[in-house]
Design a protein around this motif. Structure first.
Motif, mmCIF file in Angstrom:
data_model
loop_
_atom_site.group_PDB
_atom_site.id
_atom_site.type_symbol
_atom_site.label_atom_id
_atom_site.label_comp_id
_atom_site.label_asym_id
_atom_site.label_seq_id
_atom_site.Cartn_x
_atom_site.Cartn_y
_atom_site.Cartn_z
ATOM 1 N N ASP A 1 4.722 8.058 7.545
ATOM 2 C CA ASP A 1 5.441 7.221 8.510
ATOM 3 C C ASP A 1 4.611 6.055 9.014
ATOM 4 O OD1 ASP A 1 7.802 8.782 8.439
ATOM 5 O OD2 ASP A 1 6.869 10.261 9.767
ATOM 6 N N GLY A 2 3.477 5.766 8.341
ATOM 7 C CA GLY A 2 2.631 4.653 8.722
ATOM 8 C C GLY A 2 1.779 4.964 9.947
ATOM 9 N N ASN A 3 0.988 3.978 10.368
ATOM 10 C CA ASN A 3 0.191 4.129 11.590
ATOM 11 C C ASN A 3 -0.045 2.763 12.219
ATOM 12 O OD1 ASN A 3 -1.993 2.862 10.245
ATOM 13 N ND2 ASN A 3 -2.899 4.801 9.624
ATOM 14 N N ASP A 4 -0.643 2.759 13.410
ATOM 15 C CA ASP A 4 -0.872 1.518 14.156
ATOM 16 C C ASP A 4 -2.351 1.230 14.327
ATOM 17 O OD1 ASP A 4 1.881 1.047 14.576
ATOM 18 O OD2 ASP A 4 1.891 2.482 16.242
ATOM 19 N N GLU A 5 -3.185 1.753 13.422
ATOM 20 C CA GLU A 5 -4.621 1.528 13.520
ATOM 21 C C GLU A 5 -4.964 0.090 13.134
ATOM 22 O OE1 GLU A 5 -6.347 4.531 11.103
ATOM 23 O OE2 GLU A 5 -5.523 6.192 12.297
ATOM 24 N N ALA A 6 -6.265 -0.266 13.219
ATOM 25 C CA ALA A 6 -6.688 -1.639 12.933
ATOM 26 C C ALA A 6 -6.235 -2.093 11.545
ATOM 27 C CB ALA A 6 -8.206 -1.734 13.065
ATOM 28 N N SER A 7 -6.413 -1.220 10.557
ATOM 29 C CA SER A 7 -5.909 -1.505 9.212
ATOM 30 C C SER A 7 -4.594 -0.762 9.042
ATOM 31 C CB SER A 7 -6.934 -1.068 8.153
ATOM 32 O OG SER A 7 -8.129 -1.797 8.286
ATOM 33 N N ALA A 8 -3.577 -1.227 9.727
ATOM 34 C CA ALA A 8 -2.307 -0.504 9.816
ATOM 35 C C ALA A 8 -1.652 -0.339 8.458
ATOM 36 C CB ALA A 8 -1.369 -1.234 10.768
ATOM 37 N N LYS A 9 -1.110 0.851 8.241
ATOM 38 C CA LYS A 9 -0.382 1.153 7.006
ATOM 39 C C LYS A 9 1.103 1.243 7.320
ATOM 40 C CE LYS A 9 -4.369 3.585 5.078
ATOM 41 N NZ LYS A 9 -5.234 3.543 6.268
ATOM 42 N N LEU A 10 1.906 0.745 6.394
ATOM 43 C CA LEU A 10 3.352 0.684 6.592
ATOM 44 C C LEU A 10 4.013 2.019 6.253
ATOM 45 C CD1 LEU A 10 3.971 -2.760 4.846
ATOM 46 C CD2 LEU A 10 3.699 -2.329 7.296
ATOM 47 N N PRO A 11 5.149 2.331 6.879
ATOM 48 C CA PRO A 11 5.896 3.532 6.522
ATOM 49 C C PRO A 11 6.392 3.455 5.076
ATOM 50 C CG PRO A 11 6.638 2.659 8.640
ATOM 51 C CD PRO A 11 5.753 1.617 8.015
ATOM 52 N N VAL A 12 6.390 4.592 4.402
ATOM 53 C CA VAL A 12 6.824 4.622 3.008
ATOM 54 C C VAL A 12 8.279 4.170 2.874
ATOM 55 C CG1 VAL A 12 7.265 6.148 1.038
ATOM 56 C CG2 VAL A 12 5.135 6.352 2.329
ATOM 57 N N ILE A 13 9.128 4.526 3.840
ATOM 58 C CA ILE A 13 10.545 4.150 3.742
ATOM 59 C C ILE A 13 10.704 2.630 3.695
ATOM 60 C CG2 ILE A 13 10.893 4.238 6.237
ATOM 61 C CD1 ILE A 13 13.441 5.140 3.453
ATOM 62 N N ASP A 14 9.812 1.889 4.367
ATOM 63 C CA ASP A 14 9.884 0.426 4.319
ATOM 64 C C ASP A 14 9.638 -0.082 2.904
ATOM 65 O OD1 ASP A 14 10.249 0.615 7.016
ATOM 66 O OD2 ASP A 14 8.413 -0.443 7.593
ATOM 67 N N ILE A 15 8.697 0.550 2.200
ATOM 68 C CA ILE A 15 8.378 0.143 0.831
ATOM 69 C C ILE A 15 9.523 0.486 -0.106
ATOM 70 C CG2 ILE A 15 6.739 0.429 -1.063
ATOM 71 C CD1 ILE A 15 5.649 -0.975 1.509
ATOM 72 N N LEU A 16 10.093 1.664 0.065
ATOM 73 C CA LEU A 16 11.214 2.071 -0.783
ATOM 74 C C LEU A 16 12.420 1.157 -0.573
ATOM 75 C CD1 LEU A 16 10.846 5.912 -0.262
ATOM 76 C CD2 LEU A 16 10.345 4.669 -2.377
ATOM 77 N N GLU A 17 12.695 0.806 0.665
ATOM 78 C CA GLU A 17 13.820 -0.088 0.938
ATOM 79 C C GLU A 17 13.549 -1.502 0.415
ATOM 80 O OE1 GLU A 17 14.554 0.337 5.127
ATOM 81 O OE2 GLU A 17 15.944 2.004 4.809
ATOM 82 N N LEU A 18 12.279 -1.926 0.448
ATOM 83 C CA LEU A 18 11.915 -3.226 -0.123
ATOM 84 C C LEU A 18 12.250 -3.262 -1.610
ATOM 85 C CD1 LEU A 18 10.368 -5.986 -0.186
ATOM 86 C CD2 LEU A 18 8.302 -4.650 -0.665
#
Length: 331
Positions: free
Chosen positions: A213-230
């Motif tokens: 589901d992603g995270n909000d850290e300095a090197s933030a990673k996006l949620p997988v669902i965002d990539i799949l929908e892209l």
């Protein structure tokens, strides 16, 4: 003789092959013999890679090619061992390439080196070199990777120049970053093509390195669902298109399989959601992930072999006349 779905795919693909300039040429002396692999350097470059030539390689028969990219801080040797594309039990026919990153990171990761020639240039040049030296089916070139290597597979797909040379893309526990402001990467702008961009993603629900589901850290990673929908949108599904199924598979409630059907293509985007698995390469037998990161691999091993699912997806998506990608390969 009974033909399996994979052998049918191989027959259909061979009939529609797009042979490279290397067809008919002897294997170069520095290259490995069929059924083995070796560490090589790309001529005119300081970049290294491992090349595997499969047991069934024939200089007159165009072969598929599997690029396999390692995770952050890892290297090509570990990726060969982890991915098993060099294991004849899973891969008798495909050439495998394991590129090495510059500094342990691939483009998309904020720590990656971005100076030109960058990782996209390296990938493009390596593929051009291979097509000149070996008999390759240029219509069956695939990109896969784990973690940062999976994220870089997405970078390749998003690049109109390099991505158009690949037939399909797959990521295991992809580390997905916002690349808009990364030099040499930028926004996702794939080339338009009729066959689309088949995309497969595996992810563990308990992954703390690249959280699903992603995270909000300095090197933030996006949620997988965002990539799949892209990728659903890039394949003509429309914005925020829902999956057409989200089934339990492999006779266990642990794993769910989501499928998007786009532009008349069944299962062009797929996702395997692995319950109770972390940042681990899913396998029914132990591997380096389970041995080195037991905290991320609470089950010790997993309930399906990613290798078989992965290869089935990659082989079928670029084989004319074969559909049914939404049906999971469970054996």
């Amino acid at each position: 003789m009974r033909l399996t779905s994979l052998s049918l795919a191989a027959l259909a693909a061979s009939a529609n092959a797009a042979p490279s300039a290397g067809c008919g040429q002897a294997i170069p002396p520095k290259y490995p013999s069929p059924g083995s692999s070796t560490d090589l350097k790309l001529p005119g470059s300081d970049r290294r890679y491992i090349l595997y030539i499969p047991p069934n390689y024939d200089i007159n028969t165009p072969a598929p090619v599997y690029f396999s990219f390692h995770g952050a801080t890892k290297d090509m040797s570990e990726q060969e061992d982890l991915s098993q594309f060099s294991n004849p039990e899973f891969n008798q026919d495909g050439i495998a390439l394991y590129p090495n990153s510059k500094n342990g990171y691939w483009l998309s990761n904020p720590k990656a080196e971005t100076a030109r020639p960058n990782d996209l240039d390296f990938t493009n040049d390596l593929l051009t070199h291979m097509e000149a030296k070996l008999c390759i089916d240029t219509s069956r070139v695939y990109s896969a990777g784990k973690s940062n290597g999976g994220g870089f597979t997405g970078v390749i797909a998003c690049n109109a120049t390099v991505g158009r040379r690949f037939a399909a893309f797959a990521a295991v526990n992809g580390a997905w970053y916002n690349t808009d402001d990364i030099p040499g990467v930028g926004p996702c702008q794939p080339a338009q093509r009729e066959e689309g961009y088949p995309f497969l993603e595996f992810h563990g629900t308990t992954d703390t390195t690249a959280p699903i589901d992603g995270n909000d850290e300095a090197s933030a990673k996006l949620p997988v669902i965002d990539i799949l929908e892209l990728w659903a949108e890039n394949n003509g599904c429309g914005s925020h298109e829902p999956w057409v199924k989200n089934d339990t598979v492999f006779e266990t409630p642990l794993v769910k399989h989501a499928v998007w059907n786009c532009g008349g293509r069944d299962g062009v985007v797929q996702h395997y959601r692995e319950g109770e698995n972390g940042h681990c390469w899913p396998s029914t037998v132990t591997n380096d992930d389970y041995e080195s990161h037991p905290d991320q691999c609470p089950l010790g091993k997993y309930v399906f072999q990613r290798y078989r699912v992965h290869l089935r997806f990659l082989q079928r998506v670029s084989t004319p006349g074969l559909k049914g990608l939404g049906v999971p390969f469970t054996s």
